[in-house]
Scaffold this active site. Structure first.
Site, PDB file in Angstrom:
ATOM      1  CB  THR A 169      -4.288   2.043  -1.459  1.00  0.00           C
ATOM      2  OG1 THR A 169      -3.554   1.151  -0.841  1.00  0.00           O
ATOM      3  CG2 THR A 169      -3.916   3.485  -0.773  1.00  0.00           C
TER       4      THR A 169
ATOM      5  CE  LYS B 171      -6.886  -1.986  -2.125  1.00  0.00           C
ATOM      6  NZ  LYS B 171      -5.952  -3.217  -2.607  1.00  0.00           N
TER       7      LYS B 171
ATOM      8  CG  ASN C 214      -8.626  -2.027  -6.988  1.00  0.00           C
ATOM      9  OD1 ASN C 214      -9.534  -2.314  -7.777  1.00  0.00           O
ATOM     10  ND2 ASN C 214      -7.286  -2.347  -7.480  1.00  0.00           N
TER      11      ASN C 214
ATOM     12  CG  ASP D 244      -5.789  -5.338  -5.911  1.00  0.00           C
ATOM     13  OD1 ASP D 244      -5.093  -4.495  -6.589  1.00  0.00           O
ATOM     14  OD2 ASP D 244      -6.602  -4.893  -4.991  1.00  0.00           O
TER      15      ASP D 244
ATOM     16  NE  ARG E  46      -5.797 -11.696  10.663  1.00  0.00           N
ATOM     17  CZ  ARG E  46      -5.968 -10.701  10.032  1.00  0.00           C
ATOM     18  NH1 ARG E  46      -6.857 -10.605   9.146  1.00  0.00           N
ATOM     19  NH2 ARG E  46      -5.397  -9.544  10.471  1.00  0.00           N
TER      20      ARG E  46
ATOM     21  CE1 TYR F  56       5.596  -0.003  -4.413  1.00  0.00           C
ATOM     22  CE2 TYR F  56       3.677  -1.545  -4.231  1.00  0.00           C
ATOM     23  CZ  TYR F  56       4.632  -0.321  -4.100  1.00  0.00           C
ATOM     24  OH  TYR F  56       3.575   0.864  -3.878  1.00  0.00           O
TER      25      TYR F  56
ATOM     26  N   GLY G 281       5.644  -7.691  -6.588  1.00  0.00           N
ATOM     27  CA  GLY G 281       4.251  -6.987  -6.268  1.00  0.00           C
ATOM     28  C   GLY G 281       4.259  -5.615  -7.330  1.00  0.00           C
TER      29      GLY G 281
ATOM     30  CD  GLN H 217      -3.676  -1.763  -9.488  1.00  0.00           C
ATOM     31  OE1 GLN H 217      -5.005  -1.578  -9.297  1.00  0.00           O
ATOM     32  NE2 GLN H 217      -2.937  -1.108  -8.993  1.00  0.00           N
TER      33      GLN H 217
END
Length: 276
Positions: free
Chosen positions: A65, A69, A90, A106, A158, A218, A239, A246
């Site tokens: 995590t 990654k 991951n 993922d 971004r 989540y 989530g 995954q």
């Protein structure tokens, strides 16, 4: 721990919150893998090379995590095309000949979580946010979205990054300012990839007949946006759905046993969250 124990673990920083041990251990129990263990280790980017170097032959694989990654990629012998497409690994698996290979579950996990809710294909989509999870979301949309994806972001930098990811992944991406994020909620599929609390202010703008929301959070759950979405009758993918799907793929790769027990893993995750 016996000499025959097979080991796996999740690495990251911070890591105490990770549900991965709960999910993987539930899978091992269901599959009868009594000689398998799965742990969690607090490991940052500086400590990662040493940890990987010390992995003995008893290690079957690692879950990774943040913030590892991307940092793990130079330490591996091979990386899958899926992981390379978003420069994020991951999942690390040790092959029979001792090589360390990296993958990204993922992306297919997102696709599987949507498919479970009957979403096989969409004509367009919106993404809220532009971080690492947003690039994985774009890669997932490359497999199921036939038209434009609009990314709602907070900065020009971004925005440029998301357009570059779109070009790289073969997705038609346009960008919009976060101030206009309410417009995203009218899309056939909305993927929220932002940190906790970021979308709370949008909940009042959920349309009367929302389509599908995929909120990658989540805990805490539901988010304000997901709660309002559900109240209006829209489909919500959480989530936890992503985490479980995954993890199913990770278990299958690490143990060589398929299919992994999706239902048992999900129930274990739900119990763990309910106890928090």
């Amino acid at each position: 721990m016996s000499a025959h124990t097979r080991r796996a673990a999740v690495l990251g920083s911070p890591i105490a919150h990770s549900l991965s041990p709960v999910l993987h251990r539930a899978a091992y129990a269901e599959l009868g893998l009594t000689d398998w263990s799965y742990d969690r280790f607090e490991v940052d980017e500086a400590a990662l090379p040493g940890f990987v170097e010390r992995l003995g032959p008893e290690w079957a694989g690692l879950s990774l995590t943040m913030p590892l990654k991307r940092a793990v990629i130079p330490l591996l012998d091979a990386v899958s095309g899926t992981a390379a497409s978003v420069e994020a690994v991951n999942t690390v698996v040790r092959t029979d000949d001792g090589r360390l290979t990296g993958d990204n579950t993922d992306i297919p996990g997102m696709v599987a979580a949507l498919r479970e809710r009957g979403i096989e294909q969409v004509e367009s989509a919106a993404i809220l946010g532009a971080g690492a999870t947003a690039s994985s979301a774009l890669a997932a949309l490359a497999r199921i979205c036939t038209g434009e994806v609009v990314a709602y972001v907070r900065s020009a930098e971004r925005a440029a990054e998301m357009r570059q990811w779109g070009e790289r992944l073969g997705v038609e991406v346009s960008t919009a300012d976060w101030a206009d994020a309410e417009q995203a909620l009218r899309a056939p599929l909305v993927i929220a990839t932002t940190p906790a609390g970021s979308t709370d202010a949008l909940s009042h703008a959920v349309p009367e007949r929302p389509a599908t929301l995929f909120d990658v959070l989540y805990d805490p759950w539901p988010t304000a946006l997901a709660a309002r979405w559900s109240a209006y009758g829209g489909a919500v993918v959480s989530g936890l759905d992503l985490l479980v799907h995954q993890a199913v793929l990770q278990v299958e790769q690490m143990t060589g046993r398929a299919p992994a027990p999706l239902d048992a893993m999900r129930k274990a995750g739900e119990r763990a969250l309910a106890e928090r």
